[in-house]
Write a protein that holds these residues in place. Structure first.
Motif, mmCIF file in Angstrom:
data_model
loop_
_atom_site.group_PDB
_atom_site.id
_atom_site.type_symbol
_atom_site.label_atom_id
_atom_site.label_comp_id
_atom_site.label_asym_id
_atom_site.label_seq_id
_atom_site.Cartn_x
_atom_site.Cartn_y
_atom_site.Cartn_z
ATOM 1 N N GLU A 32 5.880 57.940 -58.219
ATOM 2 C CA GLU A 32 5.870 56.614 -57.606
ATOM 3 C C GLU A 32 4.735 55.755 -58.162
ATOM 4 O O GLU A 32 4.842 54.538 -58.234
ATOM 5 C CB GLU A 32 5.760 56.771 -56.083
ATOM 6 N N ASN A 222 9.239 51.577 -59.051
ATOM 7 C CA ASN A 222 10.459 51.161 -58.373
ATOM 8 C C ASN A 222 11.321 52.371 -58.031
ATOM 9 O O ASN A 222 11.633 53.203 -58.892
ATOM 10 C CB ASN A 222 11.235 50.199 -59.274
ATOM 11 N N ALA A 223 11.697 52.487 -56.760
ATOM 12 C CA ALA A 223 12.478 53.643 -56.318
ATOM 13 C C ALA A 223 13.815 53.725 -57.040
ATOM 14 O O ALA A 223 14.294 54.823 -57.384
ATOM 15 C CB ALA A 223 12.696 53.572 -54.809
ATOM 16 N N THR A 227 15.300 56.984 -59.282
ATOM 17 C CA THR A 227 16.595 57.642 -59.072
ATOM 18 C C THR A 227 17.489 57.487 -60.303
ATOM 19 O O THR A 227 18.213 58.415 -60.678
ATOM 20 C CB THR A 227 17.291 57.080 -57.824
ATOM 21 N N PRO A 242 14.362 57.444 -52.004
ATOM 22 C CA PRO A 242 14.864 56.538 -50.963
ATOM 23 C C PRO A 242 15.860 57.259 -50.061
ATOM 24 O O PRO A 242 16.622 58.118 -50.532
ATOM 25 C CB PRO A 242 15.553 55.433 -51.765
ATOM 26 N N ASP A 244 18.762 56.642 -48.656
ATOM 27 C CA ASP A 244 20.179 56.679 -49.009
ATOM 28 C C ASP A 244 20.431 57.528 -50.242
ATOM 29 O O ASP A 244 21.412 58.280 -50.317
ATOM 30 C CB ASP A 244 20.714 55.254 -49.212
ATOM 31 N N GLN A 245 19.508 57.467 -51.218
ATOM 32 C CA GLN A 245 19.668 58.264 -52.427
ATOM 33 C C GLN A 245 19.419 59.746 -52.174
ATOM 34 O O GLN A 245 19.990 60.606 -52.840
ATOM 35 C CB GLN A 245 18.723 57.759 -53.514
ATOM 36 N N TYR A 246 18.556 60.045 -51.206
ATOM 37 C CA TYR A 246 18.307 61.446 -50.866
ATOM 38 C C TYR A 246 19.611 62.119 -50.428
ATOM 39 O O TYR A 246 19.933 63.231 -50.862
ATOM 40 C CB TYR A 246 17.254 61.539 -49.756
ATOM 41 N N GLN A 318 13.927 59.371 -42.191
ATOM 42 C CA GLN A 318 12.830 60.013 -42.915
ATOM 43 C C GLN A 318 11.478 59.706 -42.263
ATOM 44 O O GLN A 318 10.559 59.184 -42.889
ATOM 45 C CB GLN A 318 12.827 59.578 -44.378
ATOM 46 N N ASP A 369 4.770 48.846 -52.369
ATOM 47 C CA ASP A 369 5.134 49.897 -53.319
ATOM 48 C C ASP A 369 4.362 51.192 -53.085
ATOM 49 O O ASP A 369 4.173 51.982 -53.991
ATOM 50 C CB ASP A 369 4.897 49.417 -54.757
ATOM 51 N N VAL A 372 7.411 54.734 -48.190
ATOM 52 C CA VAL A 372 8.869 54.573 -48.162
ATOM 53 C C VAL A 372 9.233 53.310 -47.385
ATOM 54 O O VAL A 372 8.844 53.146 -46.224
ATOM 55 C CB VAL A 372 9.530 55.808 -47.517
ATOM 56 N N ASN A 373 9.953 52.400 -48.046
ATOM 57 C CA ASN A 373 10.431 51.155 -47.423
ATOM 58 C C ASN A 373 9.318 50.409 -46.692
ATOM 59 O O ASN A 373 9.525 49.837 -45.616
ATOM 60 C CB ASN A 373 11.589 51.457 -46.471
#
Length: 523
Positions: A32, A222-223, A227, A242, A244-246, A318, A369, A372-373
């Motif tokens: 990150e 950038n997440a 990914t 992120p 949703d990507q997890y 999360q 940044d 998370v979010n």
């Protein structure tokens, strides 16, 4: 908390430690962020410490659940209330072949808290130390000014450097690689800010050989970029996935995932000190006496935050709503300190009682940044406070700017995160105690909260060797700080996440460090 126990079990089942895995040539990790400096004593922040652990070692180290394990010291004990003894592993060698000596340890402990321009000093960990004495070639004794029960925990965050290479060396010398001579499992190869950090396995490392010969840590802030890099095969593992990507990676047979509850508390710092706070105004924008100095206002702001919504909607699960300074099961947590229930009407009444029935204007700051979010969290909190009746605005910054401005006390309300060193007392010492450069306490107290009674409890706890009594004092101080004074506003504990290509495993950690030594191969 069943959810926490289930996450711990899942993390343990998903992980395969790197030790014992067959050697591989190259490991590419999408990070990150990169370190702010390679100087292991420049900034006491998790990302820098994690990078340092590849090239350097502390006397003792924390495992993936933050239990203490041998590193440069093979064993340690408290000789008396003011003396700790550490026996150095005779196999421990710097990368130039020199053995680790008491002089190196003494030099390290003198340097660690005295690095110029440090934005987050290690002094809080080294200040109790009065002397380092050599008993024999492999044994040192560290004498403290007062009883310091957490000294081994403190020293697990302080990397030992070579006196030969470190004496006279500046932070710039470490950043250039000139002084990067440690005892760790990897040797430094190259780094420039914003570019990959590259290390190679050290053949002379005294511990288990890491599974990977060469590691590239690639900064991908950038997440989406992280990914995409994993999907494209450009990296082998990524951190901070992120939500949703997890779920997407977990359902894809080409990948595997790992997660662990974190000890990192996300919270809001509140300027409870200045009469004129930089981002607090009357509703019409005019000047106003800082309402954040009133504990009733601070409590009302906490009551108006819907933590369950933050976790379920913004973090997509999360996170774990927080009411204490450490997660359940951490030493010093209080079973009765539950997350503050969402109570908008109660918050409005309390705000009116404090003399602000029409609210006021406030800006909520934070990074965009770092967590998370994080930007979405800041925006959601501002929206919740708007419903309370405040004129709430948002301003977020990239990590480097945010860290600098927070240290300069340029914020009235700020989203922050901190991981206690593994007792709740670590939060009390750094975030709650009054800012005190003489004692080295309150070093990260960005709201400058101050209460002499709570300070007294913290100081007594940190000198109490008896575990049961130290825990009681810690709980008493935390209740006073959070329940009575709302010194800061606890929000939630992060859940740490990683995703990797099939065949690669990660031993998920509570301290959120991403270590190449924790990466293994599926068996």
């Amino acid at each position: 908390m069943p959810r926490l126990r289930n996450l711990l079990l899942a993390a343990a089942l998903a992980a395969t430690p790197a030790t014992g895995a067959p050697a591989q040539e190259l490991l590419r990790i999408g990070m990150e962020s990169g370190p702010t400096s390679l100087d292991p004593h420049y900034a006491s922040i998790i990302t820098n410490i994690a990078y340092s652990r590849h090239v350097f070692q502390p006397l003792v180290q924390q495992d993936h659940r933050q239990a203490l394990r041998p590193a440069i010291a093979s064993e340690w004990r408290a000789v008396d209330d003011l003396t700790w003894e550490f026996r150095l592993d005779p196999r421990a060698r710097f990368h130039d072949g020199a053995p680790v000596t008491a002089e190196d340890v003494a030099f390290t402990l003198g340097r660690a808290g005295d690095v110029p321009n440090s934005p987050s000093s290690f002094r809080v960990y080294t200040r109790p130390i009065q002397a380092v004495e050599a008993v024999d070639a492999q044994t040192i004794r560290i004498r403290t000014a007062q009883p310091t029960p957490l000294l081994p925990n403190y020293l697990s965050l302080v990397m030992v450097v070579s006196r030969k290479h470190g004496e006279g060396a500046t932070t710039a010398d470490y950043n250039s690689g000139k002084a990067m001579i440690g005892t760790g499992p990897y040797r430094h190869v190259s780094w420039q800010p914003g570019s990959p950090l590259v290390v190679e396995r050290s053949a002379g490392f005294a511990g288990p050989a890491p599974a990977w010969s060469r590691v590239e840590f690639r900064p991908l802030a950038n997440a989406g970029a992280r990914t995409a890099a994993l999907n494209a095969g450009d990296v082998d593992l990524i951190e901070i996935v992120p939500p949703d990507q997890y779920r997407t990676f977990a359902a894809d047979a080409r990948f595997t995932v790992a997660q662990s509850p974190s000890n990192r508390l996300l919270f809001l710092t509140l300027d409870s000190d200045r009469e004129d706070s930089p981002h607090v105004r009357a509703r019409d924008g005019g000047p106003i006496a800082n309402p954040l100095r009133d504990a009733r206002v601070r409590r009302a702001l906490s009551m108006a935050i819907n933590r369950e919504a933050l976790v379920s909607r913004i973090l997509q699960g999360q996170g774990l709503p927080a009411g204490d300074l450490g997660p359940e099961g951490y030493f010093g947590t209080s079973p009765d300190l539950k997350p503050q229930p969402y109570d908008l009407e109660g918050a409005r009444r309390l705000l009116a009682e404090a003399g602000h029935p029409q609210g006021f204007a406030v800006q909520v700051n934070g990074p965009n940044d770092r967590f998370v979010n994080d930007e979405q969290v800041v925006q959601a909190i501002a929206q919740m406070w708007t419903r309370l009746g405040l004129v709430a605005t948002v301003e977020t910054r990239p990590r480097g700017v945010w860290l600098s401005e927070a240290a300069q006390l340029r914020y009235s309300v700020n989203l922050a995160g901190f991981s206690p060193n593994p007792e709740v007392l670590g939060m009390l010492e750094t975030q709650i105690h009054s800012w005190n450069t003489t004692l080295g306490l309150g070093t990260a107290n960005r709201g400058r909260f101050s209460n002499t009674d709570i300070d007294g409890l913290i100081q007594k706890a940190r000198q109490t060797m008896d575990n049961a009594e130290r825990e009681r004092l810690t709980q008493q101080a935390t209740r006073a700080a959070i329940r009575d004074q709302t010194a800061l506003i606890p929000l939630y504990f992060q859940v740490n996440t990683w995703a990797m290509r099939k065949g690669v495993t990660y031993e998920a950690r509570t301290d959120e460090m991403t270590l190449a030594t924790s990466v293994g191969l599926a068996r």
